[in-house]
Enzyme design. Sequence first.
Site, PDB file in Angstrom:
ATOM      1  N   GLU A   1     -16.784   2.564  -6.842  1.00  0.00           N
ATOM      2  CA  GLU A   1     -15.944   1.456  -7.326  1.00  0.00           C
ATOM      3  C   GLU A   1     -16.803   0.202  -7.474  1.00  0.00           C
ATOM      4  O   GLU A   1     -17.072  -0.489  -6.489  1.00  0.00           O
ATOM      5  CB  GLU A   1     -14.785   1.181  -6.350  1.00  0.00           C
ATOM      6  CG  GLU A   1     -13.745   2.292  -6.306  1.00  0.00           C
ATOM      7  CD  GLU A   1     -12.508   1.935  -5.482  1.00  0.00           C
ATOM      8  OE1 GLU A   1     -11.572   2.744  -5.474  1.00  0.00           O
ATOM      9  OE2 GLU A   1     -12.473   0.846  -4.870  1.00  0.00           O
TER      10      GLU A   1
ATOM     11  N   ASP B   1     -11.213  -6.780  -4.718  1.00  0.00           N
ATOM     12  CA  ASP B   1     -11.600  -6.269  -6.026  1.00  0.00           C
ATOM     13  C   ASP B   1     -11.786  -7.506  -6.910  1.00  0.00           C
ATOM     14  O   ASP B   1     -11.052  -8.483  -6.764  1.00  0.00           O
ATOM     15  CB  ASP B   1     -10.485  -5.406  -6.633  1.00  0.00           C
ATOM     16  CG  ASP B   1     -10.237  -4.139  -5.829  1.00  0.00           C
ATOM     17  OD1 ASP B   1     -11.132  -3.743  -5.064  1.00  0.00           O
ATOM     18  OD2 ASP B   1      -9.140  -3.563  -5.967  1.00  0.00           O
TER      19      ASP B   1
ATOM     20  N   HIS C   1      -8.228  -2.829   1.795  1.00  0.00           N
ATOM     21  CA  HIS C   1      -7.433  -3.970   1.318  1.00  0.00           C
ATOM     22  C   HIS C   1      -6.394  -4.409   2.349  1.00  0.00           C
ATOM     23  O   HIS C   1      -6.011  -5.564   2.400  1.00  0.00           O
ATOM     24  CB  HIS C   1      -6.746  -3.638  -0.006  1.00  0.00           C
ATOM     25  CG  HIS C   1      -7.687  -3.623  -1.155  1.00  0.00           C
ATOM     26  ND1 HIS C   1      -8.110  -4.768  -1.790  1.00  0.00           N
ATOM     27  CD2 HIS C   1      -8.333  -2.609  -1.768  1.00  0.00           C
ATOM     28  CE1 HIS C   1      -8.957  -4.456  -2.752  1.00  0.00           C
ATOM     29  NE2 HIS C   1      -9.114  -3.142  -2.760  1.00  0.00           N
TER      30      HIS C   1
ATOM     31  N   VAL D   1      -5.085   7.026  -4.163  1.00  0.00           N
ATOM     32  CA  VAL D   1      -4.754   5.785  -3.452  1.00  0.00           C
ATOM     33  C   VAL D   1      -4.798   6.060  -1.945  1.00  0.00           C
ATOM     34  O   VAL D   1      -4.255   7.081  -1.483  1.00  0.00           O
ATOM     35  CB  VAL D   1      -3.335   5.283  -3.852  1.00  0.00           C
ATOM     36  CG1 VAL D   1      -2.907   4.106  -2.984  1.00  0.00           C
ATOM     37  CG2 VAL D   1      -3.293   4.874  -5.310  1.00  0.00           C
ATOM     38  N   ALA D   2      -5.437   5.165  -1.198  1.00  0.00           N
ATOM     39  CA  ALA D   2      -5.536   5.346   0.259  1.00  0.00           C
ATOM     40  C   ALA D   2      -4.163   5.300   0.920  1.00  0.00           C
ATOM     41  O   ALA D   2      -3.271   4.578   0.462  1.00  0.00           O
ATOM     42  CB  ALA D   2      -6.433   4.266   0.850  1.00  0.00           C
TER      43      ALA D   2
ATOM     44  N   GLN E   1       0.833  -1.199   0.000  1.00  0.00           N
ATOM     45  CA  GLN E   1       0.000   0.000   0.000  1.00  0.00           C
ATOM     46  C   GLN E   1       0.872   1.255   0.000  1.00  0.00           C
ATOM     47  O   GLN E   1       0.602   2.229  -0.696  1.00  0.00           O
ATOM     48  CB  GLN E   1      -0.925  -0.002   1.236  1.00  0.00           C
ATOM     49  CG  GLN E   1      -1.989   1.089   1.216  1.00  0.00           C
ATOM     50  CD  GLN E   1      -3.065   0.832   0.159  1.00  0.00           C
ATOM     51  OE1 GLN E   1      -3.395  -0.308  -0.128  1.00  0.00           O
ATOM     52  NE2 GLN E   1      -3.586   1.887  -0.435  1.00  0.00           N
TER      53      GLN E   1
END
Length: 285
Positions: A245, A202, A195, A187-188, A165
Amino acid sequence: MTDRGRQAVKRRRVFLISSALIIGIILGTISFGVSRLFTPKSDNNEKKETKSSSVSKTVKKIKKDESKSEETSSKQVTTPKTNGNKLNEKYSNLMLVNAKNPLPDNYDSEIRKDLVEIEPELRNNNYVTKIHKSVYPYITAMVRAAQADGVDLKVWSPFRSYADQKALFDKQVERYGGDEDKAATIVARPGTSEHNSGICADFNMADDAFEQTEMFKWLCEHAEEYGFILRYPKDKQDKTGVIYESWHWRFVGIEAAKKINKSGLCLEEYLKKNNIKQEVSVDNF
Ligand SMILES: [Zn+2]
């Protein structure tokens, strides 16, 4: 030399010769024994090995044939396979992970021992392949059920490590010239992505085009039966903090998923409305 002296010499010779003979016999016996002990046995071992390897090949072949026939028969059976794990309607996990509720620092290292590999036929990604063991029976049953219905549903991205990540996030930070806030809209931040929790996935592709697929249609109809909800719905971006999403589905539990879908609320709204506060922790499993 006296007679006694000659006799003594004779006795000594007899003693020496007989000693040599005895030693010779002993040595001969030992070497014969040793050679018998090792040489023929190693031959037997080789033969045994050859025999066992041919047996294992046959077993493998039989198993292969069996799995082939299983594959054939599983296509005719519509009941999803759950690998012996019965799905529990009541089991739920309502842990809320988002920008305001990051995962604790020990989460990433603690969760690793509880990750399970998703079978290759159920996913289309060889890089990220694992899911939390509590979600494994649900996600595998769901994908198998879709496939049994002739829908090519595959897991694309399940658990993502903190390090992965961070790499994704850093790439965006670099792209936006060091602007972390701007990067976080794409993006987180590490520890704030669902995730990283290991309880979402996903499917097929992380792309808007997913909405037009039969896989998306199937998920909309059946995902709740396996405890999954569409986590970032349309028109809920102000509540979730994440754009729509269609490919991202979150496990909450079968009963919970049905209730959430019926309410028409996103997870943030549902938890708030029902005053549900579940600590973001590894103790939730
Ligand atoms: Zn996602």
